[in-house]
Scaffold this motif. Structure first.
Motif: not given
Ligand code: NAP
Length: 323
Positions: A295-323
């Protein structure tokens, strides 16, 4: 299903989350329920149709692909009748050109998709295929790297962090150039030596390399040619100032001396399997900067556009289910 869509080119604000039709897999396709995806520099490039000629691929007046997103990791939700490699419930990861910013993605079984590396989270698995594929295409242009010296400029980005790790895997002696805050990170990825570009200009220290790999598109062959060994190569990931890199690459192919190259990556299952193998054997890891819910994809894309990210920017779905 929920997906991020856009109906016009423009800034991140044209993105919105909407309900769209869930894809149905064809006989040779796998339907993946996406748990994590990323926003990368290609996504934000397609979003703005920048450079302009990108429109020849993505639609002249408006985007043909309403949903962006290349990398993904998730679980197989359904398989087509002819699929043999994957089964419902399998954990997978991979990369495609468009469409991963969605709850479900359909991919051909033969596409750049593989079982998720054991011991990794969905977020980690989602954040490796694009940077590593581009870095791999670039490094292969340098020829055999075993025991040879390579410099990676912009080593803290998505491609840069991948390039450092893959160059070490190929046996190179790696000098990594990045800003002060990222020196430790880049060292931890295996770089043999690091140079802080805010403190030192590597083109003036007298060292030479078989390849200078500009992983962030901020350097130029003209400025660093003296740092390249005779017969060596300048590898770029970007068209460069006034798009000078492609003509230079063509010219240096036929002229004797140092070469310039701008490789075009191919997203293949073979590459995804290589990354899986390297991750499982502890020779490659994901570098994740920030995580955002879909849902915060706009904020994520704004950050990527700064050209200052370190490595990668992740979007999580389904509550960010993880193991
Ligand atoms: N060839 C292809 O198919 C392809 C596909 C996608 C992207 N690209 C291009 O590849 C390039 C890199 O993409 P990416 O996703 O890896 O980038 P990225 O992750 O956005 O790179 C950001 C990193 O670059 C560093 N950086 C910024 N300016 C720098 C400078 N002047 N000198 C050294 N480091 C600098 C930043 O660190 P600091 O905080 O230290 O500045 C930051 O950590 C971009 O130009 C992109 O357009 C090419």
């Amino acid at each position: 299903m929920r997906a991020v869509v856009h109906d016009s080119y423009g800034p991140p604000e044209v993105l919105r989350v909407e309900d769209v039709e869930k894809p149905t897999p064809n006989d040779d396709e796998v339907l993946v329920r996406v748990h994590a995806t990323t926003v990368n520099r290609s996504d934000v490039g397609w979003l703005r149709a920048s450079p302009f000629f990108a429109r020849f691929f993505t639609g002249l007046r408006r985007p043909k692909h309403r949903t962006l997103g290349m990398e993904l990791a998730g679980e197989v939700d359904a398989v087509g009748a002819g699929v043999t490699e994957f089964a419902v419930g399998d954990e997978v990861f991979g990369v495609k050109s468009f469409g991963a910013h969605a709850e479900f993605v359909s991919m051909r079984e033969s596409a750049a998709l593989a079982h998720k590396p054991s011991g990794t989270t969905f977020e980690e698995a989602a954040a490796v295929c694009d940077g590593a594929t581009i870095a791999l295409a670039c490094l292969l242009r340098a020829g055999p790297l075993e025991g040879r010296r390579i410099l990676v400029y912009g080593a803290s980005g998505s491609i840069g962090t991948a390039a450092v790790q893959l160059a070490k895997h190929f046996g190179a002696e790696v000098t990594a150039v990045c800003g002060t805050p990222n020196l430790e990170l880049v060292r931890s990825l295996g770089a043999d030596s690091v140079i802080d570009y805010l403190e030192q200009d590597f083109t003036r220290n007298g060292e030479t390399y078989v390849a200078v790999f500009d992983a962030v598109g901020k350097h130029s062959f003209r400025r660093c040619r003296r740092s390249i060994e005779p017969g060596g190569i300048f590898i770029s990931t970007d068209l460069g100032f006034m798009w000078h890199v492609p003509p230079l690459a063509l010219a240096t192919r036929v002229l004797p001396g140092k070469r310039v190259t701008l490789p075009i990556p191919r997203y293949t299952k073979e590459n995804v399997l290589l990354i899986k193998d390297l991750m499982e054997s502890g020779r490659y890891r994901a570098v994740i900067d920030r995580r955002f819910p879909l849902e915060d994809v706009v904020e994520a894309a704004r950050y990527v556009e700064t050209g200052q990210k370190v490595g990668n920017v992740v979007l999580t779905l389904n509550g960010g289910r993880d193991f």
